[in-house]
Scaffold this active site. Structure first.
Site, PDB file in Angstrom:
ATOM      1  N   GLU A 227       0.865  -1.180   0.000  1.00  0.00           N
ATOM      2  CA  GLU A 227       0.000   0.000   0.000  1.00  0.00           C
ATOM      3  C   GLU A 227       0.900   1.227   0.000  1.00  0.00           C
ATOM      4  OE1 GLU A 227      -3.083   2.212   3.056  1.00  0.00           O
ATOM      5  OE2 GLU A 227      -2.803   0.034   3.220  1.00  0.00           O
TER       6      GLU A 227
ATOM      7  N   ASP B  20      -4.309  10.755   8.671  1.00  0.00           N
ATOM      8  CA  ASP B  20      -2.901  10.466   8.909  1.00  0.00           C
ATOM      9  C   ASP B  20      -2.457  10.993  10.261  1.00  0.00           C
ATOM     10  OD1 ASP B  20      -2.905   9.422   6.400  1.00  0.00           O
ATOM     11  OD2 ASP B  20      -1.786  11.057   5.461  1.00  0.00           O
TER      12      ASP B  20
END
Length: 301
Positions: free
Chosen positions: A52, A63
């Site tokens: 990924e 994030d």
């Protein structure tokens, strides 16, 4: 005729071997594009079954600080969306297409590139598909059409707050696996595995999913073994990115990345030694969780 899924096929092959998959995440462009390619290939060599790769973005929703730090450095160094194509191509060449590469991207970068153009170029580079954390199926018609046209997987997200109707809608739109965020929080390695994963997995399966990718927080092989007992795959990001952010020469950081990857790979491989593997188990993405419900209208661009 249904479109084949490179990621689904890989998960099915590993299921037949009686083990879970290790899905490793790294951002493209940290500390520069060439070394990010080197890092991804090193991660594959150390035991990652699916790759990924993250597109650095200036306004990430999910994030945490570790991935944000790497992404900010990548953006400062001039990394662009097209650089993920180099990574996908490198992995496809390095593994003879055995290891699928999924791109993790927020929606705006793909819009700027051109949705169909990106799907075309990713497929040409040997990429498997895209995870879109801030795009819901209701607003994904353009991406659904492009991914169908170019034979790519499309991974949408669900969360503990998702209704049965929302789960069903997401399952129907997804190809590859469903990505379920089981805890509310940003990405980051945690001291223990989240407690809500199994129920979310059960609910998503009840909605028709075969493979489900659940966001938790895993940083060790023991965590991976715990999750891998009931999951088809374990996705780890921050623990691996953190190895590259450490001080010291680049070669030492690559060594640490491979050590962590090998430890996690050992965890998923020893997870199911006590019993048989059932068909249609669950994929657990054990690092990436989100601060908001990714299936809500508010998270779409």
């Amino acid at each position: 005729m249904p479109v084949a899924s490179a990621t689904g096929d890989r998960i099915a092959a590993l299921r037949a071997e009686g083990r879970a998959a290790l899905v490793g995440y790294l951002p493209v462009g940290f500390p520069d594009v060439e070394r990010s390619v080197e890092a991804v290939l090193a991660m594959v060599d150390a035991g990652a079954d699916v790759v990924e790769v993250g597109v650095p973005y200036t306004d990430p929703v999910m994030d945490g600080p570790v991935i944000q730090r790497a992404a900010e450095a990548a953006l400062a160094g001039g990394t662009r969306v097209r650089d993920v194509l180099r990574v996908a191509e490198a992995v496809a060449s390095h593994t003879a297409g055995r290891v699928p590469t999924l791109v993790m991207s927020y929606w705006n970068p793909l819009l700027r590139y051109g949705v169909d153009a990106f799907a075309r170029d990713l497929a040409a580079a040997g990429g498997a598909g895209v995870i879109t954390p801030d795009l819901i199926p209701d607003e994904g018609a353009e991406w659904i059409a492009a991914s169908d046209a170019h034979g790519l997987d499309r991974v949408f997200l669900v969360a503990p707050s998702s209704t049965p109707e929302r789960l069903q809608r997401t399952v129907r739109a997804t190809r590859g696996f469903v990505y379920a965020a089981s805890t509310m929080g940003v990405t980051g390695a945690r001291s223990q595995v989240g407690a809500r994963a199994e129920q979310l997995v059960a609910d998503t399966r009840a909605a028709g999913a075969r493979d489900v990718c659940v966001g938790l927080g895993v940083s060790t092989g023991d965590h991976a073994a715990q999750v891998g007992r009931y999951a088809d795959g374990v996705i780890v990001g921050s623990a691996l990115v953190g190895a590259l952010l450490a001080d010291g020469p680049w070669s030492a950081r690559i060594d640490e990345l491979q050590r962590r990857t090998a430890d996690l790979a050992d965890g998923v491989r020893r997870a199911r030694g006590a019993g048989p593997v059932a068909a249609g188990r669950t994929v657990l993405a054990v690092d990436d969780s989100t601060t908001v419900d990714p299936t809500s209208q508010e998270t779409s661009p």
